[in-house]
Design a protein around this motif. Structure first.
Motif, PDB file in Angstrom:
ATOM      1  N   GLU A  22     -65.759 -54.458  61.349  1.00  0.00           N
ATOM      2  CA  GLU A  22     -66.508 -54.869  62.534  1.00  0.00           C
ATOM      3  C   GLU A  22     -66.129 -54.023  63.744  1.00  0.00           C
ATOM      4  O   GLU A  22     -66.992 -53.575  64.502  1.00  0.00           O
ATOM      5  CB  GLU A  22     -66.262 -56.348  62.828  1.00  0.00           C
ATOM      6  CG  GLU A  22     -67.142 -56.894  63.933  1.00  0.00           C
ATOM      7  CD  GLU A  22     -67.036 -58.409  64.075  1.00  0.00           C
ATOM      8  OE1 GLU A  22     -67.879 -58.968  64.795  1.00  0.00           O
ATOM      9  OE2 GLU A  22     -66.121 -59.011  63.484  1.00  0.00           O
ATOM     10  N   LYS A 353     -73.832 -59.252  68.120  1.00  0.00           N
ATOM     11  CA  LYS A 353     -72.714 -60.103  67.714  1.00  0.00           C
ATOM     12  C   LYS A 353     -71.699 -60.281  68.846  1.00  0.00           C
ATOM     13  O   LYS A 353     -71.014 -61.306  68.924  1.00  0.00           O
ATOM     14  CB  LYS A 353     -72.037 -59.533  66.464  1.00  0.00           C
ATOM     15  CG  LYS A 353     -72.785 -59.806  65.173  1.00  0.00           C
ATOM     16  CD  LYS A 353     -72.751 -61.297  64.833  1.00  0.00           C
ATOM     17  CE  LYS A 353     -73.430 -61.610  63.522  1.00  0.00           C
ATOM     18  NZ  LYS A 353     -73.349 -63.042  63.166  1.00  0.00           N
ATOM     19  N   GLU A 356     -73.114 -62.981  70.843  1.00  0.00           N
ATOM     20  CA  GLU A 356     -73.037 -64.226  70.078  1.00  0.00           C
ATOM     21  C   GLU A 356     -71.641 -64.821  70.192  1.00  0.00           C
ATOM     22  O   GLU A 356     -71.475 -66.022  70.451  1.00  0.00           O
ATOM     23  CB  GLU A 356     -73.387 -63.964  68.615  1.00  0.00           C
ATOM     24  CG  GLU A 356     -73.288 -65.199  67.717  1.00  0.00           C
ATOM     25  CD  GLU A 356     -73.437 -64.875  66.244  1.00  0.00           C
ATOM     26  OE1 GLU A 356     -72.434 -65.012  65.505  1.00  0.00           O
ATOM     27  OE2 GLU A 356     -74.545 -64.477  65.837  1.00  0.00           O
ATOM     28  N   ARG A 357     -70.615 -63.985  70.015  1.00  0.00           N
ATOM     29  CA  ARG A 357     -69.241 -64.483  70.095  1.00  0.00           C
ATOM     30  C   ARG A 357     -68.905 -64.996  71.492  1.00  0.00           C
ATOM     31  O   ARG A 357     -68.104 -65.915  71.650  1.00  0.00           O
ATOM     32  CB  ARG A 357     -68.251 -63.385  69.682  1.00  0.00           C
ATOM     33  CG  ARG A 357     -68.227 -63.115  68.194  1.00  0.00           C
ATOM     34  CD  ARG A 357     -66.968 -62.356  67.798  1.00  0.00           C
ATOM     35  NE  ARG A 357     -66.894 -61.078  68.511  1.00  0.00           N
ATOM     36  CZ  ARG A 357     -67.431 -59.957  68.062  1.00  0.00           C
ATOM     37  NH1 ARG A 357     -68.084 -59.951  66.911  1.00  0.00           N
ATOM     38  NH2 ARG A 357     -67.324 -58.841  68.746  1.00  0.00           N
ATOM     39  N   GLU A 363     -75.461 -68.468  67.513  1.00  0.00           N
ATOM     40  CA  GLU A 363     -74.952 -67.944  66.252  1.00  0.00           C
ATOM     41  C   GLU A 363     -76.065 -68.054  65.212  1.00  0.00           C
ATOM     42  O   GLU A 363     -76.741 -69.079  65.126  1.00  0.00           O
ATOM     43  CB  GLU A 363     -73.743 -68.750  65.781  1.00  0.00           C
ATOM     44  CG  GLU A 363     -73.186 -68.282  64.461  1.00  0.00           C
ATOM     45  CD  GLU A 363     -72.077 -69.166  63.921  1.00  0.00           C
ATOM     46  OE1 GLU A 363     -71.578 -68.887  62.813  1.00  0.00           O
ATOM     47  OE2 GLU A 363     -71.725 -70.157  64.610  1.00  0.00           O
TER      48      GLU A 363
END
Length: 546
Positions: A22, A353, A356-357, A363
């Motif tokens: 990631e 992402k 999103e985090r 999510e």
């Protein structure tokens, strides 16, 4: 063991199973493009455009090489190093600046390069005269065309020429209703600082608010170009709610209305129709919108959808500040370079992402649900040509029980069933006893159903591709895709985007793509998913709806 493997053909292989996958993915995203995802090894490509955007964002060749060596734990191949240094170094070797008497100047410190470029026929035709060995003058009206020609020669120009101010407009954000997030403020700051450029944010992350914030920051008359009438009217609603502008300050220039006001919202469809009009009077009337109100800012909403004919207009209005807004710069016609040259480089980009985090978007879990093709349809499929095969697979009647099962599974959620083929969608809507929204439906009826969905009076809608873009359904948290436009990555991203708005109750979003297995549709699905996988999403493969 490395997370990244560097190939001599300038491809990068990312091991998606590695613990550092990631971190590596987000680190290389600013300068590498995902090509394909066969198994755990994801294939990326260094391209001229990806490297120019990185250079415009301030990354040096040394920065990029350092990142590659960090994750590959190996030396960058000499061929790849040379490619990076070439394209990053090419950005801004020539630049455009102001001159005198309605002229601009094409400049370079590299005399030999400038001599070579100015002798190309496509560039020579646009120039007026040589001022000195470092400078050529040209008419300001050719600013866009010259940038396009230079890009074709892999010498993207740094456009430093000034922009006109436009008519002043007193406008402010309503502080009690608008709370700009840090990334939105940063995006506005970067575009304002440079004058023009593109902001790339996920659907649901507040791109419209970035545009509204830009209008408030520039304090100038603004032309907004939107992908459709629903989007245009949504912009008008948001402007009235979130700024000090009143209804009378905002005009709609569409097939239904011809209003030119301090902030005017037009559609790409109207402009395309005007450009293709057979009558000179109609064409002149509709295209005069660009000269009617001394615009100081033009906002291109969903800039990746900018129709090819409108690029000609964009090239002609380079003296006006420009903001492009999009969730993805992927274009299926491969004209991303024209967006770079005519609207501007990517000035700000936030990972899906990452947001999103941080809790700014919902999510989301992605699922590919594979369905078999029944015997008779399979016989028709094998005898058909490829385009017809795609339709047979897309309209597979055995998808209906799967959709019904998924809807039952999510009966307490807000569900959108979305697809490509109207006959298929009508059949599904009838079977589910659900309203069906499609392109030919009158806007009033369409908006009434959307409003009922927002209020929770309707929890299930079947929608055609008219819902791909700019439909504000904040509580939708499940999307079931039953068919799509071949291998369109941008469509896949936009459809997931329908359910990414942050939920008031923190609910997770679920995206289902129902695909006929062992057909061309499965192949297209892999291509469609590529952009989202690049953002860090994974598709869980399911059989049926289990």
């Amino acid at each position: 063991m490395s997370v990244l493997y560097l190939q001599s053909d300038h491809t990068l292989l990312l091991d998606s199973d590695h613990p550092n996958a990631e971190a590596a993915r987000f680190s290389i995203a600013p300068f590498a493009e995902l090509l394909k995802t066969p198994g755990p090894l994801h294939h990326y490509q260094l391209t001229a455009l990806s490297l120019w955007n990185a250079a415009a964002a301030g990354l040096s060749a040394a920065d990029i090489i350092r990142t590659l060596e960090q994750f590959a734990q190996d030396m960058v191949p000499s061929e790849t190093r040379a490619l990076i240094e070439k394209h990053v170094g090419n950005y801004g070797r020539v630049w455009i600046e102001d001159a005198d008497d309605d002229c601009l100047a094409l400049c370079s410190h590299d005399v030999a390069l400038l001599h070579k470029l100015t002798n190309y026929p496509t560039i020579k035709l646009l120039l007026n005269q040589k001022r000195d060995e470092h400078t050529w003058l040209f008419s300001a009206m050719y600013r866009g065309a010259l940038k396009q020609a230079l890009l074709e020669l892999e010498q993207p120009a740094d456009d430093r020429a000034a922009y006109r101010e436009g008519n002043a407009l007193a406008v402010a954000l309503r502080d009690e209703r608008v709370h700009l997030r840090d990334y939105q403020r940063e995006a506005i700051h970067r575009v304002k600082q440079s004058g023009s450029g593109v902001v790339v944010l996920p659907c649901g992350a507040g791109k419209t608010l970035v545009g509204i914030g830009m209008i408030a920051a520039e304090q100038t008359n603004t032309l907004i170009l939107a992908p459709g009438i629903t989007s245009a009217r949504q912009w008008a609603k948001e402007l009235v709610e979130k700024t000090t502008l009143r209804d009378g300050d905002i005009g709609e220039y569409s097939g239904e209305r011809k209003q030119v006001r301090p902030v005017t919202i037009a559609t790409y469809q109207m402009l395309t129709h005007a450009l293709q009009s057979v009558t000179r009077q109609s064409r002149t009337r509709d295209l005069s919108i660009f000269a009617l109100n001394d615009w100081g800012l033009i906002i291109y909403d969903e800039v990746h959808l900018l129709p090819a004919p409108v690029f000609r207009l964009a090239a002609a209005i380079q003296t006006t500040k420009r903001l492009g807004l999009t969730a993805t710069l992927v274009r299926e016609d491969h004209r991303e370079g024209d967006v770079f040259a005519l609207i501007g480089p990517t000035r700000y980009q936030a990972g899906w992402k990452v947001l999103e985090r941080a809790g700014w978007i919902a999510e989301a879990k992605c699922h590919e649900v594979r369905v078999e093709l029944e015997h008779d349809a399979r016989l028709a499929y094998v005898q058909a040509r490829r385009p017809q095969q795609a339709r047979i697979a897309g309209e597979n009647s055995d998808k209906l029980p799967v959709v019904q099962q998924l809807v039952e599974q999510h009966q307490s959620d807000r569900v959108l069933v979305i697809g490509q083929y109207l006959h298929q969608l009508r059949h599904i809507a009838d079977a589910l006893h659900a309203p069906f929204i499609f392109g030919a439906m009158p806007n009033d009826e369409r908006n009434k159903l959307y409003d009922q969905f927002r209020r929770g009076e309707i929890r299930l809608l079947v929608v055609s591709k008219v819902a791909n873009y700019a439909v504000d359904l904040p509580d939708a948290n499940v999307a079931i895709q039953v068919s799509g436009t071949f291998g369109s990555r941008q469509e896949e991203a936009q459809r997931l985007g329908r359910i990414l708005r942050r939920k008031s109750n923190g609910a997770q979003a679920n995206f289902y793509s129902v695909v006929t297995q062992d057909t061309v549709e499965q192949e297209y699905a892999a291509r469609r998913q590529r952009f989202l996988i690049e953002q860090g999403y994974e598709y869980k493969i399911m059989t049926g709806a289990k």
